[in-house]
Design a protein around this motif. Structure first.
Motif, PDB file in Angstrom:
ATOM      1  N   UNK A   1       3.091  11.427  21.819  1.00  9.94           N
ATOM      2  CA  UNK A   1       2.988  10.078  22.367  1.00  9.94           C
ATOM      3  C   UNK A   1       4.312   9.325  22.329  1.00  9.94           C
ATOM      4  N   UNK A   2       5.285   9.845  21.616  1.00 14.11           N
ATOM      5  CA  UNK A   2       6.557   9.147  21.478  1.00 14.11           C
ATOM      6  C   UNK A   2       6.570   8.122  20.366  1.00 14.11           C
ATOM      7  N   UNK A   3       5.516   8.071  19.549  1.00 17.35           N
ATOM      8  CA  UNK A   3       5.482   7.136  18.426  1.00 17.35           C
ATOM      9  C   UNK A   3       6.513   7.499  17.370  1.00 17.35           C
ATOM     10  N   UNK A   4       6.768   8.800  17.198  1.00 20.55           N
ATOM     11  CA  UNK A   4       7.728   9.294  16.223  1.00 20.55           C
ATOM     12  C   UNK A   4       8.790  10.137  16.912  1.00 20.55           C
ATOM     13  N   UNK A   5      10.003  10.094  16.363  1.00 21.07           N
ATOM     14  CA  UNK A   5      11.042  11.040  16.743  1.00 21.07           C
ATOM     15  C   UNK A   5      10.960  12.249  15.819  1.00 21.07           C
ATOM     16  N   UNK A   6      11.742  13.260  16.102  1.00 18.09           N
ATOM     17  CA  UNK A   6      11.770  14.428  15.214  1.00 18.09           C
ATOM     18  C   UNK A   6      12.241  14.031  13.818  1.00 18.09           C
ATOM     19  N   UNK A   7      13.218  13.113  13.752  1.00 16.49           N
ATOM     20  CA  UNK A   7      13.648  12.632  12.435  1.00 16.49           C
ATOM     21  C   UNK A   7      12.502  11.897  11.753  1.00 16.49           C
TER      22      UNK A   7
ATOM     23  N   UNK B   1      -1.854  15.215  13.089  1.00 17.74           N
ATOM     24  CA  UNK B   1      -1.589  13.807  13.419  1.00 17.74           C
ATOM     25  C   UNK B   1      -0.131  13.596  13.801  1.00 17.74           C
ATOM     26  N   UNK B   2       0.767  14.327  13.139  1.00 22.22           N
ATOM     27  CA  UNK B   2       2.186  14.202  13.470  1.00 22.22           C
ATOM     28  C   UNK B   2       2.470  14.785  14.854  1.00 22.22           C
ATOM     29  N   UNK B   3       1.821  15.886  15.176  1.00 21.33           N
ATOM     30  CA  UNK B   3       2.019  16.483  16.500  1.00 21.33           C
ATOM     31  C   UNK B   3       1.613  15.501  17.595  1.00 21.33           C
ATOM     32  N   UNK B   4       0.493  14.814  17.406  1.00 21.06           N
ATOM     33  CA  UNK B   4       0.050  13.856  18.420  1.00 21.06           C
ATOM     34  C   UNK B   4       0.998  12.653  18.495  1.00 21.06           C
ATOM     35  N   UNK B   5       1.463  12.174  17.331  1.00 18.69           N
ATOM     36  CA  UNK B   5       2.398  11.043  17.348  1.00 18.69           C
ATOM     37  C   UNK B   5       3.705  11.414  18.033  1.00 18.69           C
ATOM     38  N   UNK B   6       4.138  12.658  17.857  1.00 22.30           N
ATOM     39  CA  UNK B   6       5.360  13.118  18.506  1.00 22.30           C
ATOM     40  C   UNK B   6       5.166  13.213  20.015  1.00 22.30           C
TER      41      UNK B   6
ATOM     42  N   UNK C   1       0.681   3.392  14.229  1.00 20.41           N
ATOM     43  CA  UNK C   1       1.023   4.650  14.886  1.00 20.41           C
ATOM     44  C   UNK C   1       0.148   5.809  14.528  1.00 20.41           C
ATOM     45  N   UNK C   2      -0.968   5.608  13.842  1.00 18.72           N
ATOM     46  CA  UNK C   2      -1.815   6.729  13.457  1.00 18.72           C
ATOM     47  C   UNK C   2      -2.578   7.247  14.636  1.00 18.72           C
TER      48      UNK C   2
END
Length: 507
Positions: A462-468, A455-460, A506-507
């Motif tokens: 899509x730009x929903x999450x930054x690396x931080x 789920x984190x890989x997909x959010x990253x 953002x899920x």
């Protein structure tokens, strides 16, 4: 030519340095020179010391007096050097036994009538003296209780300069004067008596508050007025465990310098709570002032909670200055007189309305704000600042008949158990809670199964999450696992952490 020597302590931020105070008396035209990088308030010690000596019934030496504060390259400020300067001068003049004052630390301000006045920062000053091998310390009577909190200190309290001089062999009557009360301009707030059971409904927000307490995470709550944001934030300190001895001394030292510590209650063992008004200036929040800066609300909240209610109403300057302590856990304040470092490892809690009028709920049919007003209002909370906030939740309007949840004592026990699991996992590392741990360290312990973080890989992507942001979601996932008693987080924990991070979008 005669020379008198004793010791004092200089505070630069929270760092304290033992200072040699040397008074040189030469047969020449009467004069009084103070050298060693004193600030304006310290330079005025010449007049205070002269008046205090004569008011105490002691003869002022009519010689050329040069007082040196060594090391001369260290900035020195404040009136706490008065007593040491007076004692060194009297020792140089032969009015007190020079051998008895040599190696003793003297801290205190002198009044014109010769009485000793309490000063700020006595706790870190005495601690530095003891650490440097100088256990014998003379302080004003109003600072005795605070000074005696330092283990190993041999503290002597005095009411007047005459009392100090008589103790070193001076032939002077000791007047019976009342001591000057301790210097306390406020008291450290802990919000210990507030119970989480008072908050009705808002199960998601209560859960986010528990997660924040368990892992030391920062929290943003967004909701219309009256949904309980302030009530929840003020109850967070009650969920946190007591400070250990090292943290208690550190927190108490900050409040001693700030003048908000009452020594009658002993060391501060509960996490402090600071909630500055949204009109607060950057200097009042992060620290400031002329000369060597003093701690602000961010440092007074060290090891506790800093709550910014109506966060978008704070000036951009205030909000941006918080990025340094959020990242590094300390504040470095540079001024012309030097740089001061203060610890500032607090939990930040932000509360905000969804729009300026506060009624943008659901479809926002009752909201009177224009779209650009909404964007501009919430844009004051910049992306770099929000990227450092682990938990971001939305609070719905309060409904009638909301049920009360667990009391503070019940939730605090779960938080204590989660913190114990973290302490066991982080033993041997410099970190205390999941919020302190680098994401790479925690990711290595997730194992090689990429399904856990898919789920984190997909959010990253899509730009929903930054690396931080990815690292911070992983930290929250570990906290959720600790609260549930599991050895490591599952994919479900990561998904829940992602929802808590992105306000459910953002899920």
């Amino acid at each position: 030519m005669t020379l008198g020597r004793t010791l004092a302590v200089a505070l630069v931020g929270l760092a304290a340095h033992v200072v040699d105070v040397e008074a040189h008396l030469a047969p020449s035209l009467p004069a009084f020179t103070l050298v060693g990088l004193p600030d304006a308030s310290l330079a005025e010690a010449r007049d205070r010391v002269r008046a205090a000596v004569t008011s105490s019934g002691l003869a002022w030496p009519n010689r050329r007096i040069t007082v040196n504060l060594s090391p001369a390259t260290l900035p020195k400020s404040g009136s706490a050097f008065d007593l040491a300067i007076a004692v060194a001068t009297l020792a140089g003049a032969g009015l007190v036994d020079a051998d008895r004052v040599h190696g003793l630390v003297h801290v205190g301000e002198l009044g014109l009538d010769g009485r000793l006045r309490p000063v700020r920062g006595v706790l870190p000053a005495v601690a530095a003296a003891v650490a440097a091998g100088h256990a014998r310390v003379v302080v004003p009577a109003g600072n005795v209780a605070e000074a005696r909190l330092v283990p190993g200190a041999r503290v002597v309290g005095a009411t007047t300069l005459a009392e100090v001089a008589a103790g070193y062999g001076a032939d002077v009557p000791v007047p019976d004067l009342p001591p000057v009360d301790g210097l306390v301009s406020g008291t450290a707030r802990t919000a210990r008596d507030l119970d989480l059971a008072d908050v009705l409904g808002q199960e998601d927000a209560r859960h986010a508050l528990e997660v924040a307490a368990a892992g030391g995470h920062h929290l943003l709550m967004v909701g219309p007025p009256g949904t309980g944001k302030t009530m929840l934030a003020s109850r967070l300190p009650g969920l946190l465990p007591d400070l250990d001895e090292r943290a208690a001394v550190e927190v108490t030292s900050v409040h001693s310098i700030a003048g908000t510590f009452d020594p009658g209650a002993g060391l501060l063992t509960r996490p402090p709570f600071e909630d500055p008004h949204h009109t607060a200036t950057p200097a009042s929040v992060v620290g400031g002032g002329s000369g060597v800066p003093r701690p602000g609300a961010a440092s007074r909240a060290h090891r506790g909670v800093l709550f910014l209610d109506e966060a978008p109403e704070f000036t951009t300057a205030v909000l941006q200055t918080l990025r340094q302590p959020l990242e590094h856990g300390e504040l470095v304040l540079h001024r012309a007189a030097g740089a001061a470092r203060y610890p500032a490892r607090f939990q930040l809690v932000l509360a905000a309305n969804p729009c300026p009028c506060g009624r943008a709920v659901g479809k926002g049919l009752d909201c009177t704000c224009r779209s650009e007003q909404r964007r501009r209002y919430f844009a004051r909370l910049s992306g770099p600042l929000l990227d450092r906030v682990d938990l971001q939740v939305e609070l719905p309007p309060t409904r009638p008949g909301g049920a009360a949840g667990d009391a503070t004592a019940v939730v605090a026990r779960r938080v204590t158990d989660a913190r114990a699991a973290q302490a066991e996992r982080l033993a041997g590392t410099p970190w205390r809670t999941n919020a302190d741990v680098p994401g790479s360290w925690l990711r290595e312990r997730l194992g090689s199964d990429r399904a856990v973080v898919s789920d984190l890989d997909r959010a990253l992507e899509r730009g929903t999450l930054s690396l931080r942001g990815v690292d911070r979601v992983v930290r929250v996932a570990w906290t959720l696992a600790d609260l549930d008693g599991r050895a490591s987080p599952s994919r479900a924990d990561v998904g829940r952490a992602l929802l808590l991070r992105t306000r459910g979008h953002g899920a």
